[in-house]
Design an enzyme around this catalytic site. Structure first.
Site, PDB file in Angstrom:
ATOM      1  N   HIS A  88       0.843  -1.212   0.000  1.00  0.00           N
ATOM      2  CA  HIS A  88       0.000   0.000   0.000  1.00  0.00           C
ATOM      3  C   HIS A  88       0.875   1.258   0.000  1.00  0.00           C
ATOM      4  O   HIS A  88       0.570   2.235  -0.695  1.00  0.00           O
ATOM      5  CB  HIS A  88      -0.885   0.050   1.255  1.00  0.00           C
ATOM      6  CG  HIS A  88      -1.947  -1.003   1.337  1.00  0.00           C
ATOM      7  ND1 HIS A  88      -2.016  -1.916   2.364  1.00  0.00           N
ATOM      8  CD2 HIS A  88      -3.014  -1.263   0.539  1.00  0.00           C
ATOM      9  CE1 HIS A  88      -3.074  -2.697   2.197  1.00  0.00           C
ATOM     10  NE2 HIS A  88      -3.697  -2.330   1.087  1.00  0.00           N
ATOM     11  N   LYS A 134     -15.614  -6.667   5.096  1.00  0.00           N
ATOM     12  CA  LYS A 134     -14.952  -7.852   5.666  1.00  0.00           C
ATOM     13  C   LYS A 134     -14.712  -7.699   7.175  1.00  0.00           C
ATOM     14  O   LYS A 134     -14.648  -6.581   7.692  1.00  0.00           O
ATOM     15  CB  LYS A 134     -13.661  -8.161   4.911  1.00  0.00           C
ATOM     16  CG  LYS A 134     -12.729  -7.000   4.681  1.00  0.00           C
ATOM     17  CD  LYS A 134     -11.592  -7.457   3.743  1.00  0.00           C
ATOM     18  CE  LYS A 134     -10.742  -6.319   3.268  1.00  0.00           C
ATOM     19  NZ  LYS A 134      -9.821  -6.684   2.205  1.00  0.00           N
ATOM     20  N   ARG A 186      -2.841  -5.941  -8.429  1.00  0.00           N
ATOM     21  CA  ARG A 186      -1.806  -6.961  -8.263  1.00  0.00           C
ATOM     22  C   ARG A 186      -1.924  -8.070  -9.287  1.00  0.00           C
ATOM     23  O   ARG A 186      -1.054  -8.290 -10.085  1.00  0.00           O
ATOM     24  CB  ARG A 186      -1.893  -7.575  -6.858  1.00  0.00           C
ATOM     25  CG  ARG A 186      -1.520  -6.641  -5.735  1.00  0.00           C
ATOM     26  CD  ARG A 186      -1.921  -7.212  -4.403  1.00  0.00           C
ATOM     27  NE  ARG A 186      -3.363  -7.454  -4.393  1.00  0.00           N
ATOM     28  CZ  ARG A 186      -4.007  -8.120  -3.466  1.00  0.00           C
ATOM     29  NH1 ARG A 186      -3.357  -8.654  -2.467  1.00  0.00           N
ATOM     30  NH2 ARG A 186      -5.307  -8.269  -3.530  1.00  0.00           N
ATOM     31  N   SER A 195      -3.180  -8.620   2.888  1.00  0.00           N
ATOM     32  CA  SER A 195      -3.280  -8.453   4.333  1.00  0.00           C
ATOM     33  C   SER A 195      -3.620  -9.792   4.986  1.00  0.00           C
ATOM     34  O   SER A 195      -3.147 -10.111   6.075  1.00  0.00           O
ATOM     35  CB  SER A 195      -4.326  -7.401   4.673  1.00  0.00           C
ATOM     36  OG  SER A 195      -3.914  -6.155   4.172  1.00  0.00           O
TER      37      SER A 195
HETATM   38  N1  COA Z   1       0.251  -4.492  -2.423  1.00  0.00           N
HETATM   39  C1  COA Z   1      -0.068  -5.567  -1.687  1.00  0.00           C
HETATM   40  N2  COA Z   1      -1.305  -5.841  -1.278  1.00  0.00           N
HETATM   41  C2  COA Z   1      -2.279  -4.999  -1.603  1.00  0.00           C
HETATM   42  C3  COA Z   1      -2.040  -3.861  -2.359  1.00  0.00           C
HETATM   43  C4  COA Z   1      -0.713  -3.616  -2.769  1.00  0.00           C
HETATM   44  N3  COA Z   1      -0.379  -2.560  -3.494  1.00  0.00           N
HETATM   45  N4  COA Z   1      -3.199  -3.207  -2.544  1.00  0.00           N
HETATM   46  C5  COA Z   1      -4.136  -3.914  -1.927  1.00  0.00           C
HETATM   47  N5  COA Z   1      -3.588  -4.997  -1.357  1.00  0.00           N
HETATM   48  C6  COA Z   1      -4.330  -6.052  -0.650  1.00  0.00           C
HETATM   49  C7  COA Z   1      -4.695  -5.750   0.739  1.00  0.00           C
HETATM   50  O1  COA Z   1      -3.685  -6.166   1.608  1.00  0.00           O
HETATM   51  C8  COA Z   1      -5.995  -6.520   0.917  1.00  0.00           C
HETATM   52  O2  COA Z   1      -5.747  -7.883   1.206  1.00  0.00           O
HETATM   53  P1  COA Z   1      -6.875  -8.857   1.872  1.00  0.00           P
HETATM   54  O3  COA Z   1      -8.011  -8.965   0.900  1.00  0.00           O
HETATM   55  O4  COA Z   1      -6.157 -10.126   2.100  1.00  0.00           O
HETATM   56  O5  COA Z   1      -7.314  -8.185   3.153  1.00  0.00           O
HETATM   57  C9  COA Z   1      -6.639  -6.426  -0.444  1.00  0.00           C
HETATM   58  O6  COA Z   1      -5.562  -6.204  -1.333  1.00  0.00           O
HETATM   59  C10 COA Z   1      -7.614  -5.300  -0.617  1.00  0.00           C
HETATM   60  O7  COA Z   1      -7.560  -4.398   0.490  1.00  0.00           O
HETATM   61  P2  COA Z   1      -7.636  -2.828   0.421  1.00  0.00           P
HETATM   62  O8  COA Z   1      -6.748  -2.297  -0.635  1.00  0.00           O
HETATM   63  O9  COA Z   1      -7.417  -2.367   1.809  1.00  0.00           O
HETATM   64  O10 COA Z   1      -9.074  -2.475  -0.063  1.00  0.00           O
HETATM   65  P3  COA Z   1     -10.453  -3.218   0.100  1.00  0.00           P
HETATM   66  O11 COA Z   1     -10.748  -3.895  -1.181  1.00  0.00           O
HETATM   67  O12 COA Z   1     -10.494  -4.036   1.331  1.00  0.00           O
HETATM   68  O13 COA Z   1     -11.449  -2.009   0.351  1.00  0.00           O
HETATM   69  C11 COA Z   1     -12.960  -0.201  -0.203  1.00  0.00           C
HETATM   70  C12 COA Z   1     -11.853  -1.126  -0.673  1.00  0.00           C
HETATM   71  C13 COA Z   1     -12.674   0.352   1.160  1.00  0.00           C
HETATM   72  C14 COA Z   1     -13.001   0.936  -1.200  1.00  0.00           C
HETATM   73  C15 COA Z   1     -14.342  -0.898  -0.268  1.00  0.00           C
HETATM   74  O14 COA Z   1     -14.290  -2.194   0.203  1.00  0.00           O
HETATM   75  C16 COA Z   1     -15.408  -0.157   0.527  1.00  0.00           C
HETATM   76  O15 COA Z   1     -15.618  -0.424   1.684  1.00  0.00           O
HETATM   77  N6  COA Z   1     -16.112   0.778  -0.145  1.00  0.00           N
HETATM   78  C17 COA Z   1     -17.148   1.583   0.452  1.00  0.00           C
HETATM   79  C18 COA Z   1     -18.490   1.239  -0.121  1.00  0.00           C
HETATM   80  C19 COA Z   1     -18.590   1.571  -1.598  1.00  0.00           C
HETATM   81  O16 COA Z   1     -18.260   2.638  -2.062  1.00  0.00           O
HETATM   82  N7  COA Z   1     -19.117   0.573  -2.318  1.00  0.00           N
HETATM   83  C20 COA Z   1     -19.249   0.675  -3.738  1.00  0.00           C
HETATM   84  C21 COA Z   1     -17.938   0.344  -4.386  1.00  0.00           C
HETATM   85  S1  COA Z   1     -18.227  -0.496  -5.874  1.00  0.00           S
END
Ligand code: COA
Length: 159
Positions: A16, A40, A89, A127
């Site tokens: 990140h 989640k 990724r 994560s």
């Molecule tokens: N390198 C390594 N790992 C990475 C990474 C990177 N550059 N970027 C993301 N990841 C991993 C994270 O570690 C995480 O792993 P996990 O699934 O094992 O926990 C995963 O990729 C994604 O996590 P993160 O980047 O924190 O985002 P998310 O997908 O959990 O959350 C939100 C994205 C917050 C935007 C979304 O879930 C949300 O809550 N949106 C609000 C509601 C909304 O607007 N809904 C409509 C959207 S369509």
């Protein structure tokens, strides 16, 4: 240009941080937006996730860390930002990210999603994997900044 980088950040990883650092290099301001109530189940509480993101990114100028609730596009509008940054990724990420970007575009056509390819060094990381390695006693020093590593180890020892 001002952009939002939303995520659960449970916890924030070097992957990140790499995306955030590269994004600010071409932006005027980046708001790293920590989801208060993600879909989640989280390992770290919202205040813990927010605090760790703040600590991990405090040395980078042009980055502001804020929490948000509700839709990402609504938060982007409130912050007067018309871009969302996400890291990509793998192919499986692509399908999930593609759906999310198209939904956001539908909800808010003026807001663009910009994808940065994750550094190859972190492309396999997640994560979830980090938490698994932590609980099995593996070395996470290459994947996490020191303050996050400390928090993960502390949580492991409590659990
Ligand atoms: N390198 C390594 N790992 C990475 C990474 C990177 N550059 N970027 C993301 N990841 C991993 C994270 O570690 C995480 O792993 P996990 O699934 O094992 O926990 C995963 O990729 C994604 O996590 P993160 O980047 O924190 O985002 P998310 O997908 O959990 O959350 C939100 C994205 C917050 C935007 C979304 O879930 C949300 O809550 N949106 C609000 C509601 C909304 O607007 N809904 C409509 C959207 S369509």
């Amino acid at each position: 240009m001002k952009a939002i980088y939303p995520g659960t950040f449970d916890p924030i990883t070097n992957g990140h941080i790499d995306i955030a650092e590269r994004a600010v290099s071409f932006l005027d301001e980046l708001i790293v937006a920590v989801a208060k109530k993600p879909s989640k189940n989280c390992f770290f509480s919202y205040p813990e996730r927010l605090g760790l993101v703040q600590e991990a990114l405090s040395s980078i100028s042009k980055i502001k860390v804020l929490g948000f609730e509700g839709l990402v596009v609504d938060f982007a509008r409130i912050q007067k930002s018309n871009a969302i940054i996400r890291g990509l990724r793998t192919m499986s990420d692509f399908e999930y990210e593609f759906k999310m970007a198209l939904t956001n575009k539908n909800l808010s056509p003026e807001i663009e999603t910009l994808f940065l390819m994750t550094h190859p060094q972190y492309s396999f990381m997640s994560s979830q994997l980090i938490k698994e390695i932590a609980f099995l006693g593996g070395d996470l020093a290459n994947f996490l900044p020191p303050e996050v590593l400390k928090a993960v180890n502390q949580k492991r020892n409590e659990g």
